[in-house]
Scaffold this active site. Structure first.
Site, short mmCIF file in Angstrom:
data_model
loop_
_atom_site.label_atom_id
_atom_site.label_comp_id
_atom_site.label_asym_id
_atom_site.label_seq_id
_atom_site.Cartn_x
_atom_site.Cartn_y
_atom_site.Cartn_z
N ARG A 35 -38.73 -7.95 0.25
CA ARG A 35 -38.17 -7.02 -0.88
C ARG A 35 -38.75 -6.64 -2.00
O ARG A 35 -38.63 -5.48 -2.37
CB ARG A 35 -36.51 -7.88 -1.16
CG ARG A 35 -35.69 -8.04 -0.30
CD ARG A 35 -34.24 -8.48 -0.94
NE ARG A 35 -34.49 -10.01 -0.92
CZ ARG A 35 -33.94 -10.82 -0.16
NH1 ARG A 35 -33.24 -10.61 0.97
NH2 ARG A 35 -33.97 -12.26 -0.46
N PHE B 244 -28.31 -2.74 8.49
CA PHE B 244 -27.97 -4.12 8.76
C PHE B 244 -27.98 -4.75 7.34
O PHE B 244 -28.79 -5.78 7.11
CB PHE B 244 -28.89 -4.73 9.80
CG PHE B 244 -28.92 -4.04 11.04
CD1 PHE B 244 -28.04 -4.24 12.07
CD2 PHE B 244 -30.21 -3.53 11.35
CE1 PHE B 244 -28.13 -3.52 13.27
CE2 PHE B 244 -30.30 -2.54 12.40
CZ PHE B 244 -29.36 -2.91 13.60
N ASP C 178 -23.99 -1.29 7.46
CA ASP C 178 -23.42 -2.58 8.23
C ASP C 178 -22.28 -2.48 8.82
O ASP C 178 -21.31 -1.72 8.62
CB ASP C 178 -23.48 -3.78 7.16
CG ASP C 178 -23.56 -5.03 7.89
OD1 ASP C 178 -24.57 -5.48 7.47
OD2 ASP C 178 -22.75 -5.67 8.51
N SER C 179 -22.19 -2.97 10.03
CA SER C 179 -20.98 -2.91 10.92
C SER C 179 -19.89 -3.78 10.31
O SER C 179 -18.71 -3.41 10.51
CB SER C 179 -21.40 -3.29 12.36
OG SER C 179 -21.68 -4.80 12.40
N ALA D 246 -19.71 1.32 6.50
CA ALA D 246 -19.54 0.43 7.39
C ALA D 246 -19.38 1.15 8.57
O ALA D 246 -18.26 1.69 8.90
CB ALA D 246 -17.98 -0.27 7.31
N ASP E 154 -33.53 -4.36 9.61
CA ASP E 154 -33.51 -5.87 9.48
C ASP E 154 -32.22 -6.53 10.31
O ASP E 154 -31.51 -6.85 9.68
CB ASP E 154 -33.56 -6.16 8.05
CG ASP E 154 -33.68 -7.82 7.92
OD1 ASP E 154 -34.20 -8.58 8.97
OD2 ASP E 154 -33.20 -8.32 6.97
N CYS F 181 -36.11 -11.29 13.40
CA CYS F 181 -35.79 -12.76 13.04
C CYS F 181 -35.63 -13.49 14.38
O CYS F 181 -35.22 -14.67 14.20
CB CYS F 181 -34.99 -12.79 11.91
SG CYS F 181 -33.29 -12.55 12.84
#
Length: 393
Positions: A212, A228, A250-251, A277, A297, A337
């Site tokens: 970041r 995300f 983001d969902s 969203a 991400d 990740c």
């Protein structure tokens, strides 16, 4: 009281190299019937002591706590926590006036397999990934308070979703020590609401702190898209980096509420930020704003090796969409990740996406987890976070 476990002939080599796992296929026999979480002494086929660890059901039969035949008690946990704190002090994330958000214990990386402890201000969030650690949770919490002193007031235990489902522990999240409604912590001088009650992981993605900071330096004058976004960590840093505008996607509507709260905590009333969203692929396909800095991400596409091929296709598809849309001269921060995806596989997925787009792409940085998420040199599996910063013409 520990139980003796004997390995098959020739299966002791990995333990002699200090790898902290014993796989079930290496076990010859066990004296008695250990219950999950019990201590076992791991012996070679001819009876020589190799390691001491916690028994569990599954492909990993033992997580090693020590390669010495010692007692696992409060003093043991105290010594491991002292060693972990010293590392965090050495790298400058603990006891900093600008930072009270960091990982204190990172499982195998701190020689405590199955244990995660994240620090958020005066609250530690502790997470067990094995029954053995769960059974020791109060001893660990008590030792933690001793080691941390007046730095810490509360220990919250958050292991409902990380403990083995079949263990049937009926575990509920809650405070082991203290209690507080306060949930704001500081990372590099920025404030964040930490949702340790219902949030993902321990409530915040501590492992992206250094990345970041890097993004902040690339943000000035750019149109930034944070896909995300979850709590909006990258978005908050981009705002401080003097981005022209920052859009967070983001969902989850709850995540969007959280990113808006974190933006308002640091930049109240700033019109540069907007959150959406929406599904990531849909947003990327239909977006109208010309973004010249995009962050990808996503959550882990592969939580186990059986999902590897599908995950690599997902990373390729996602990055290809970003390559299609990003402005010439743009910067792409892209991550995986997924522990089942190694660095080379991830880079190949991104390479394939770049080739599909026909764009000229250069690697500026190769990213990984920060120093408070150390990788045990004898346990390379602990290196899970992979990232690339790419310049796209």
């Amino acid at each position: 009281m520990s139980i003796n476990l004997y390995l098959k002939k020739g299966k002791e080599e990995s333990l002699k190299r200090f790898h902290p796992w014993v796989f079930s296929g290496a076990v010859q026999r066990i004296d008695g019937q250990p219950e999950e979480g019990n201590l076992v002494r791991v012996l070679s086929n001819d009876g020589k002591f190799l390691a001491l660890g916690q028994w569990q059901i599954g492909s990993i039969a033992v997580r090693v706590l020590s390669f010495e035949d010692i007692e696992i008690n409060r003093n043991f946990w105290h010594s491991r926590l002292v060693a972990a704190l010293r590392v965090r002090q050495a790298i400058g994330v603990a006891d900093s006036p600008l930072n009270d958000t960091y990982r204190l214990v990172h499982g195998e990386g701190d020689n405590v397999p199955g244990l995660i402890i994240d620090i958020y201000g005066r609250t530690a969030v502790m997470q067990a990934h094995s029954v053995g650690i769960h059974l020791c949770r109060q001893d660990i919490a008590d030792a933690l308070m001793e080691v941390m002193g007046d730095r810490l007031q509360n220990v919250y235990y958050k292991s409902e979703t990380t403990l083995p489902f079949k263990a049937g522990l009926g575990q509920e999240n809650g405070f082991l020590i203290g209690d507080t409604p306060e949930n704001v912590a500081t990372e590099n001088g920025l404030k964040f609401h930490i949702d340790w009650l219902k949030g993902q992981k321990t409530g915040f993605f501590v492992d992206q702190r250094d990345n970041r900071s890097l993004l902040e330096h690339y943000s000035k004058g750019r149109n930034v898209l944070n896909m995300f976004c979850y709590t909006g960590g990258f978005s908050v840093y981009a705002m401080r980096g003097k981005a022209n505008l920052v859009h967070s996607v983001d969902s989850s509507a709850k995540a969007v509420d959280l990113v808006n709260a974190n933006i308002n905590l640091n930049f109240p009333g700033d019109p540069r930020h907007e959150a959406f969203a929406e599904d990531a692929f849909k947003f990327l396909s239909e977006m109208q704003t010309p973004y010249d800095l995009i962050v990808l991400d996503p959550p882990a596409f592969a939580k186990h090796r059986d999902a590897l091929k599908q995950a690599l296709r997902g990373y390729t598809k996602l990055n290809a969409r970003a390559f299609e849309k990003i402005q010439p001269g743009g910067i792409l921060f892209t991550f995986s990740c997924s522990q089942a995806v190694n660095k080379d596989q991830f880079r190949m997925a991104v390479f394939t996406a770049a080739a599909m787009s026909g764009r000229s792409v250069r690697i500026l940085h190769q990213l990984h987890q920060p120093a408070d998420h150390p990788v045990n040199i004898y346990h390379p599996e602990g290196e899970y976070l992979k990232g690339l910063v790419l310049s796209v013409e």
